[in-house]
Design an enzyme around this catalytic site. Structure first.
Site, PDB file in Angstrom:
ATOM      1  N   GLU A  54       0.738  -1.242   0.047  1.00 47.39           N
ATOM      2  CA  GLU A  54       0.012   0.238  -0.040  1.00 47.39           C
ATOM      3  C   GLU A  54       0.751   1.451  -0.043  1.00 47.39           C
ATOM      4  O   GLU A  54       0.495   2.358  -0.524  1.00 47.39           O
ATOM      5  CB  GLU A  54      -0.860   0.004   1.103  1.00 47.39           C
ATOM      6  CG  GLU A  54      -2.220  -1.090   1.065  1.00 47.39           C
ATOM      7  CD  GLU A  54      -1.584  -2.357   1.628  1.00 47.39           C
ATOM      8  OE1 GLU A  54      -0.620  -2.849   1.839  1.00 47.39           O
ATOM      9  OE2 GLU A  54      -2.375  -3.211   1.632  1.00 47.39           O
ATOM     10  N   PHE A 116     -11.809  -7.739  13.864  1.00 42.81           N
ATOM     11  CA  PHE A 116     -10.626  -8.100  13.020  1.00 42.81           C
ATOM     12  C   PHE A 116     -10.536  -7.046  12.007  1.00 42.81           C
ATOM     13  O   PHE A 116     -11.332  -6.498  11.188  1.00 42.81           O
ATOM     14  CB  PHE A 116     -10.903  -9.370  11.906  1.00 42.81           C
ATOM     15  CG  PHE A 116      -9.784  -9.909  11.510  1.00 42.81           C
ATOM     16  CD1 PHE A 116      -8.641 -10.003  11.825  1.00 42.81           C
ATOM     17  CD2 PHE A 116     -10.160  -9.971   9.836  1.00 42.81           C
ATOM     18  CE1 PHE A 116      -7.620 -10.592  11.014  1.00 42.81           C
ATOM     19  CE2 PHE A 116      -8.841 -10.439   9.239  1.00 42.81           C
ATOM     20  CZ  PHE A 116      -7.858 -10.639   9.649  1.00 42.81           C
ATOM     21  N   GLN A 117      -8.966  -6.615  11.980  1.00 43.52           N
ATOM     22  CA  GLN A 117      -8.779  -5.553  11.121  1.00 43.52           C
ATOM     23  C   GLN A 117      -9.276  -4.131  11.413  1.00 43.52           C
ATOM     24  O   GLN A 117      -9.312  -3.469  10.318  1.00 43.52           O
ATOM     25  CB  GLN A 117      -8.395  -5.985   9.552  1.00 43.52           C
ATOM     26  CG  GLN A 117      -7.639  -7.052   9.406  1.00 43.52           C
ATOM     27  CD  GLN A 117      -7.214  -7.392   7.813  1.00 43.52           C
ATOM     28  OE1 GLN A 117      -7.954  -7.234   7.164  1.00 43.52           O
ATOM     29  NE2 GLN A 117      -6.022  -7.832   7.733  1.00 43.52           N
ATOM     30  N   LYS A 166     -17.866  -1.613   5.751  1.00 44.68           N
ATOM     31  CA  LYS A 166     -18.152  -2.528   4.898  1.00 44.68           C
ATOM     32  C   LYS A 166     -19.624  -2.213   4.492  1.00 44.68           C
ATOM     33  O   LYS A 166     -19.991  -2.724   3.354  1.00 44.68           O
ATOM     34  CB  LYS A 166     -17.612  -3.680   5.316  1.00 44.68           C
ATOM     35  CG  LYS A 166     -17.906  -4.757   4.358  1.00 44.68           C
ATOM     36  CD  LYS A 166     -17.082  -5.892   4.407  1.00 44.68           C
ATOM     37  CE  LYS A 166     -16.786  -7.091   3.648  1.00 44.68           C
ATOM     38  NZ  LYS A 166     -16.230  -8.331   3.713  1.00 44.68           N
ATOM     39  N   MET A 479      24.048   9.585   2.442  1.00 40.40           N
ATOM     40  CA  MET A 479      23.998  10.991   3.099  1.00 40.40           C
ATOM     41  C   MET A 479      24.119  10.959   4.473  1.00 40.40           C
ATOM     42  O   MET A 479      24.831  11.556   5.239  1.00 40.40           O
ATOM     43  CB  MET A 479      22.529  11.483   2.893  1.00 40.40           C
ATOM     44  CG  MET A 479      22.055  12.928   3.180  1.00 40.40           C
ATOM     45  SD  MET A 479      23.409  14.039   2.604  1.00 40.40           S
ATOM     46  CE  MET A 479      22.325  14.541   1.104  1.00 40.40           C
TER      47      MET A 479
END
Ligand SMILES: Cc1ncc(C[n+]2csc(CCOP(=O)(O)OP(=O)(O)O)c2C)c(N)n1
Ligand SMILES: [Mg+2]
Lengths: 564, 166
Positions: A54, A116-117, A166, A479
């Site tokens: 993602e 969940f999630q 959902k 760097m």
């Protein structure tokens, strides 16, 4: 009535299409599956790019937004899918990149139950979005998305997040899309104050050593033409910030270089010698100002800026013109007198020659055996198209690529400026390329940063996006190593990398690849890469312990910019 | 460092208070008190925030608050630019209620708003200095509980909310 009712998930996709979104970068999962199911039906109207992470999706959306000037769209599932967007949101907010991100969320009746999630995405993303909202019913979807697009692209652009439960995706609702044209708490049209313009014009006309600093505001405001007209009339020297690069072609006679920690010598040094400083669409980032207490104290400062919160935020301005710089520049150009500042410009040229002798010579025509990053970019300039896009990651290669790339067109600069996000380049380059396959997109990345999002080779493989990736491999987190060398007694604590065979990795993804380490191969390698039809990976082994100069060390003033 | 009152006029949007307070958190500035209520106009809320800070940082705070999409207007005043009031409640055991306490209540213009078998509740409205003074005294009277509201305030400047809502 009943047949006007469609699934919330279909409303999501239909609204995106209404908003002229052509492409979505995303990754599916449980809580967003209804939307993915709907996408299946609309694949001829809206494209979807499946990234490999993602974070890759959101950086790709950023790259797309930066080159296209459109809103980047990103889709992810709830929980881990959504939290993987955070770095990109923070990056887009600080660099004013317009994004609409849609995340799935658990069903409304499960909110707050540690389902969940389930993650409090609205809460988590609040500090790194311009606006966000949770949508819990199908009817709310179209208005929320319409509002999100409006907010993302208007005013000072930024990322917006919509969290859709959902049940809202699976429930049926009426498709009631109406474009959002504004609302009372959010004023986007700022009327330019003519008195402010007049005052600024008088100060500019009376100035002996006026100096213009320009930032991404010129690009975001689509004010490139107005900006050039202003410089043509006034003859004032102008320097760009990192994100402003490209807003003015570098061969413009008034262009004097780049600002900031690793910018050019003259533009930094002379900031403390001008008498009037005109800042256009830039926000006096600390990487530009160095120590603010010793920044342009002698100058009257005029700030042209759209975001009221930026005026006198870090550097107090004496005069300001609030509003879109496309409008304010046009009015200001009308109000100022024709002028030229040859002598003052010559001061910049003089110091430029000093920088050439002390730094540039070493960087682009080196005497050392090992290749330098500078000569690689210099070669790219010889073969690139005028409108080639340069996408860079974060580190030494970023600063060198920016220093030496010859910017000729607007929207050719894509890099993570404000946040300095390693791992940005590969997915951002993919996103930039997805906007237009016929544009050259050159991605310059370090051996550290590429490994943060290297999985996006998979997306490049699947989309066949003809991105040209140049890995400048110094086998170091360069760097950081430079800072260790300069400020930590060369104690190279955890900055050396044992690297994999990058060419093998790229080849495993079916990407044509080459690795070079000899100067004699450079020319041809760059040419081969740029004429290749399709994605290309070029690894260039460069000097391990080279440093980027000029440099304004942390806490130093712009006039303490050092050449070595 | 001075005391300032920040007024925020905002849409009634879920999470707006959160968006406002993280602006303070990020800068490490403490909110002394905060009250929120519906305004004269339906759907528009006003939030009053009291903060002790330098004027420079208050200006930055207000600019950032006003940048929030659902905020209609934010502004600030010093104490002399606002009319404000706070309310304090003091819970005292009945056993301590004697002539001395009665005199104190009268002197401070406090009210007994509840009397239960075991305790009484006093109420005093005023500025913090006043409610604090009474608090110090009542500590000597077995004070059981004390609560003080944030400031409710109106600006002295003659501006109406309507002028911000276009
Ligand atoms: C996500 C992230 N982690 C850490 C850093 C700190 N950082 C800045 S530059 C840099 C080194 C980058 O190394 P490399 O990608 O090899 O580029 P080089 O400097 O060698 O060109 C690091 C670790 C960062 N900017 N971003
Ligand atoms: Mg490196």
């Amino acid at each position: 009535m009943k047949d006007l009712m469609i699934r919330g998930a279909d409303i999501v996709v239909k609204t995106l299409i209404e908003e002229n979104a052509e492409i979505i970068f995303g990754y599916p999962g449980g809580a967003i599956m209804p939307v993915y199911d709907a996408l299946y039906d609309y694949h001829d109207k809206i494209k979807h790019v499946l990234t490999r992470h993602e974070q890759g999706a959101i950086h790709a959306a950023q790259g797309y937004a930066r080159v296209s000037g459109k809103v980047g769209v990103c889709l992810a599932t709830s929980g881990p899918g959504a939290t993987n967007l955070i770095t990109g949101l923070a990056d887009a907010l600080i660099d004013s990149t317009p994004l609409v991100c849609i995340t799935g969320q658990v069903a409304a009746h499960l909110l707050g139950t540690d389902a969940f999630q389930e993650t409090d995405m609205v809460g988590i993303s609040m500090p790194c979005t311009k606006w966000n909202i949770q949508v819990r019913s199908a009817e709310e979807i179209a208005p929320a998305i319409a509002k999100a697009f409006f907010i993302a692209r208007s005013g000072r652009p930024g990322p917006v997040l919509i969290d859709i439960t959902k049940n809202a995706q699976t429930d049926f609702g009426e498709f009631n899309y109406v474009p959002c044209l504004g609302f009372r708490s959010y004023q986007t049209k700022i009327e330019i104050n003519r008195d402010d313009v007049q005052k600024a014009a008088e100060v500019i006309d009376a100035a002996e050593r006026p100096y213009v600093l320009f930032g991404q505001g010129v690009v975001l405001g689509k004010a490139e033409t107005e900006f050039k007209a202003f410089l043509d009339k006034t003859g004032i020297p102008a320097a760009s910030t990192l994100l402003g690069s490209g807003a003015l072609p570098q061969d413009h006679p008034n262009f004097v270089g780049k600002l900031g920690m690793h910018g050019n010598y003259a533009p930094n040094l002379l900031t403390n010698q001008c008498d009037v400083l005109i800042a256009v669409g830039m926000r006096f980032d600390d990487r530009v100002t160095g120590d603010v207490k010793r920044y342009a104290k002698q100058a009257k400062i005029i700030h042209l800026e759209l975001d009221p919160a930026e005026i006198s935020k870090t550097v107090k301005s004496h005069y300001s013109i609030l509003g879109d710089c496309k409008d304010s520049l046009a009015l200001l150009t009308e109000a100022v007198s024709q002028n030229s500042h040859e002598e003052w410009l010559e001061k910049f040229r003089e110091l430029e020659r000093e920088e050439n002798a002390a730094v540039v010579q070493h960087d682009i025509t080196p005497t050392k055996v090992g290749l330098t990053m500078g000569e690689v970019i210099h070669q790219v300039n010889q073969y690139k198209a005028d409108d080639a896009v340069l996408v860079t990651d974060v580190g030494q290669h970023q600063m060198i690529a920016w220093r030496y790339f010859n910017y000729k067109k607007s929207r050719t600069q894509v890099t993570s400026g404000g946040l300095g996000t390693m791992g940005f380049a590969l997915p951002a380059a993919l996103g930039a390329q997805m906007f237009d396959f016929s544009r050259q997109v050159v991605c310059v990345v370090g051996d550290g940063g590429i490994q943060m999002t290297i999985q996006e080779f998979g997306t490049i493989m699947q989309t066949k996006a003809p991105v040209k990736v140049i890995l400048l491999n110094n086998n170091y987190l360069g760097m950081v190593r430079q800072w260790q060398q300069m400020f930590f007694d060369k104690r190279y604590s955890f900055t050396e990398l044992d690297n994999p065979d990058f060419v093998k990795i790229a080849e495993a993804y079916g990407i044509k690849s080459q690795k070079i380490s000899d100067r004699s191969d450079l020319n041809e390698a760059i040419e081969d890469m740029l004429i290749h039809d399709g994605p290309y990976f070029l690894e260039v082994v460069v000097e391990k312990e080279d440093n980027v100069f000029p440099m304004i060390a942390t806490g130093c003033s712009v006039e303490e910019v050092r050449l070595s | 460092m001075k005391r300032y009152t920040i007024f925020v006029i905002t849409e009634n949007f879920i999470g707006i208070l959160n968006r406002i307070t993280i602006i303070f958190t990020r800068r490490g500035i403490n909110i002394d008190a905060l009250t929120a209520s519906e305004s004269r106009i339906e759907g528009i809320h006003r939030i009053t925030i009291e903060v002790t800070a330098s004027e420079d940082s208050v200006i930055q705070l207000v600019n950032q608050i006003e940048k929030i999409i659902d905020v209609i207007k934010a502004f600030y005043h010093e104490d002399d630019g606002v009319v404000y009031q706070e309310i304090a409640l003091y819970k005292i055991p009945v056993s301590k209620l004697d002539g001395g306490l009665e005199k104190i209540i009268r002197q401070h213009n406090a009210k007994i708003i509840a009397a239960e078998p075991d305790f009484v509740v006093l109420e005093l409205s005023g500025h913090k200095e006043q409610t604090q003074e009474l608090l110090e005294i009542l500590k000597g009277y077995g004070l059981l509980e004390f609560a003080r509201s944030g400031r409710v305030a109106v600006a002295k400047r003659m501006h109406t909310i309507d002028s911000y809502v276009k």
